[in-house]
Design an enzyme around this catalytic site. Structure first.
Site, PDB file in Angstrom:
ATOM      1  N   ARG A 101       0.891  -1.003  -0.026  1.00 39.65           N
ATOM      2  CA  ARG A 101      -0.068   0.099  -0.143  1.00 39.65           C
ATOM      3  C   ARG A 101       0.662   0.996   0.022  1.00 39.65           C
ATOM      4  O   ARG A 101       1.909   1.386   0.782  1.00 39.65           O
ATOM      5  CB  ARG A 101      -0.963   0.038   1.224  1.00 39.65           C
ATOM      6  N   SER A 163       7.340  -4.692   7.461  1.00 39.87           N
ATOM      7  CA  SER A 163       6.564  -5.631   8.762  1.00 39.87           C
ATOM      8  C   SER A 163       7.424  -7.066   8.870  1.00 39.87           C
ATOM      9  O   SER A 163       7.025  -8.088   8.560  1.00 39.87           O
ATOM     10  CB  SER A 163       5.451  -5.737   8.808  1.00 39.87           C
ATOM     11  N   ASP A 217       4.976  -2.940  11.598  1.00 39.60           N
ATOM     12  CA  ASP A 217       3.540  -2.569  11.640  1.00 39.60           C
ATOM     13  C   ASP A 217       3.316  -2.459  13.215  1.00 39.60           C
ATOM     14  O   ASP A 217       2.196  -1.669  13.649  1.00 39.60           O
ATOM     15  CB  ASP A 217       2.581  -3.617  11.160  1.00 39.60           C
TER      16      ASP A 217
HETATM   17  C1  BGC Z   1       7.082 -10.370  11.441  1.00 39.20           C
HETATM   18  C2  BGC Z   1       7.074  -8.968  12.281  1.00 39.20           C
HETATM   19  C3  BGC Z   1       5.517  -8.303  12.077  1.00 39.20           C
HETATM   20  C4  BGC Z   1       4.291  -9.386  12.214  1.00 39.20           C
HETATM   21  C5  BGC Z   1       3.106  -8.849  12.002  1.00 39.20           C
HETATM   22  C6  BGC Z   1       5.728 -10.986  11.620  1.00 39.20           C
HETATM   23  O1  BGC Z   1       6.127 -12.302  10.741  1.00 39.20           O
HETATM   24  O2  BGC Z   1       8.148 -10.908  11.762  1.00 39.20           O
HETATM   25  O3  BGC Z   1       7.812  -8.178  12.086  1.00 39.20           O
HETATM   26  O4  BGC Z   1       5.365  -7.212  13.020  1.00 39.20           O
HETATM   27  O5  BGC Z   1       4.577 -10.335  11.290  1.00 39.20           O
HETATM   28  O6  BGC Z   1       2.893  -8.367  10.598  1.00 39.20           O
END
Ligand code: BGC
Length: 477
Positions: A101, A163, A217
């Site tokens: 996005r 994320s 995130d």
């Molecule tokens: C990632 C995190 C992320 C979480 C939620 C996990 O697989 O390693 O960095 O915050 O997913 O999206």
């Protein structure tokens, strides 16, 4: 801390009964026994719950002191929350799921007055291919978006929600440790995602964006939560992936590259999905969990995420169901091709079946079994409901144990926990279980779970604004 086995038995039996799900009701006692035996190890005992709590606490401590730990406890370098002075136009990028996005946010006195969003699907060959191609695609989307907003000539500060687990060396440096969820572009591991993004943007040379911050995130969710409720100090993502972050005392944080500027607090990205990757949670691992790991994109990693997140809950159920069909306990011993397909039993099915259990009806379960090409009777339906409940309850407990531990770590009488993610939003009783279990495990702490949506968008814009503020402040000192 006392070892769990030295705790008085009555406390444990009280905990045992408080976390137990309703027993399976089946007229066929042989079947009932088979199902109970098959699921025995998924039900956590009170003693295990307390042991997990201790282990998590110790992994948090070790991680924050840069000792070997499965928890990364990453410094985000975000030392303050929005203060209502955020002003202007910001871009936010959100990379984490199969849709990328790009978001334009306009802030006035810290409040959002305009938000334009565009989603771009990321094809599997990009998610699993060469890193440069992925980042070229992201830059192409940024350029398309900026053009569509007629902002070609405008200088735009940007917050990049990336994320995935990363090592942060500053607010705008994020070195990818490992991919998770549905991404695996090996050539990005060990490299700075911000640098790769800047290079891709420069290769095109058709936009004027300035990447000021990279964030996770969960961090965006905490920031967004803080806008909604000033008591927010913990954030959780319970979606396809899972993670948590919280506000830590800066003097406890060992990993701090660059100069400190008298920061009192800083947001720590725990990366709890990797909890147990060093074996500390092996005492709860079942054969089903091993199978789920074997079938996953990246094996032997993200142990905790594989117990609790939306990418895997359905798969745990599927693996258990296949075993029970093989044992002739379910569906008259007949499987379907769909049931044998990894990932075919999604977590949205788990949520729908749980809805039947919560509502004490039977609307969704037969529909799902039809979709999967299975022939079933009333016992099969009851067993399916029981499996989904058991697997969901374990996830709720595990999340609650770690959240309660964090609450106890914070020196605050009253804390709001910002939560986002599809699992949390669509599972019909994750929230109520969490309320119950967190209270049970951190009885002294007052808390509230607050849905804080789109931290990876809105939160990223706010983080870019905070980054701009810090940059201006530090350049004057
Ligand atoms: C990632 C995190 C992320 C979480 C939620 C996990 O697989 O390693 O960095 O915050 O997913 O999206």
């Amino acid at each position: 801390m006392a070892s769990p086995t030295s705790r008085p038995e009555p406390a444990l039996s009280w905990l045992d009964s408080a976390i137990r799900v309703k027993p399976l009701q089946l007229a066929d006692s042989w079947k009932k026994q088979q199902v109970e035996d098959a699921l025995k190890k998924i039900h956590l005992t009170g003693a295990q719950v307390l042991r997990i709590k201790e282990v998590f606490h110790s992994e948090v401590e070790r991680g924050i002191h840069e000792q070997p730990s499965s928890l990364q406890m990453e410094n985000t370098y975000i030392p303050e929350l929005p203060n209502g002075t955020e002003e202007g136009m910001f871009l936010a990028l959100d990379l984490g799921g199969t849709n990328f996005r790009v978001i334009l946010l306009e802030l006035s006195n810290g409040a959002l007055i305009r938000e334009n969003v565009k989603r771009y699907h990321i094809r599997e060959e990009l998610r699993l291919g060469c890193g440069e191609r992925l980042f070229d695609f992201l830059a192409e989307c940024v350029s398309d978006f900026v053009r569509s907003q007629n902002l070609g000539g405008t200088r735009l500060p940007l917050g990049f929600t990336f994320s995935f687990p990363m090592i942060q060396k500053g607010l705008d440096v994020g070195i990818l440790l490992t991919w998770t969820k549905s991404f695996n572009c090996p050539s990005v591991v060990g490299r700075d995602a911000v640098q790769m993004l800047r290079e891709a943007i420069n290769r095109r040379g058709d936009t004027h964006v300035e990447v000021l911050a990279v964030l996770n995130d969960t961090t965006g969710t905490l920031i967004q939560g803080a806008v909604l409720d000033k008591k927010t100090a913990i954030a959780l993502i319970l979606g396809t992936g899972s993670n948590a972050c919280y506000i830590e005392r800066a003097d406890r944080v060992q990993h701090w590259e660059g100069q400190r500027h008298g920061e009192k607090e800083v947001i720590i990205d725990i990366e709890w999905g990797a909890f147990g990757d060093n074996g500390v949670l092996d005492f709860i691992k079942t054969d089903y969990d091993r199978k789920v790991d074997e079938n996953s994109l990246i094996t032997n990693s993200f142990t905790f995420e594989k117990y609790i997140s939306g990418k895997y809950l359905g798969e745990i159920v599927r693996v258990i169901v296949v075993k029970l069909v093989e044992d002739c306990v379910l569906f008259g011993g007949t499987v379907s091709d769909a049931l044998l397909t990894t990932g075919a039993f999604t977590t949205s099915f788990v949520s729908l079946i749980e809805q039947d259990t919560v509502g004490n009806n039977c609307e969704n379960t037969p529909e799902i079994l039809d979709k999967l090409g299975l022939s079933y009777n009333a016992d099969d339906i009851a067993i399916m409901k029981y499996i989904c409940e058991t697997v969901s309850n374990r996830a709720a407990l595990l999340v609650s144990i770690c959240t309660a531990t964090l609450l106890e770590r914070l020196d605050r009488p009253d804390t709001t926990i910002a939560v986002d993610g599809s699992l949390y939003k669509y599972h019909p009783r994750l929230k109520s279980w969490m309320n119950k279990y967190i209270h049970l495990l951190a009885p002294e702490k007052k808390f509230k779970l607050l849905l804080a949506e789109d931290g990876s968008g809105k939160g990223a814009g706010l983080v870019a604004a905070i980054a701009l503020r810090l940059k201006q402040r530090f350049s004057q000192t």
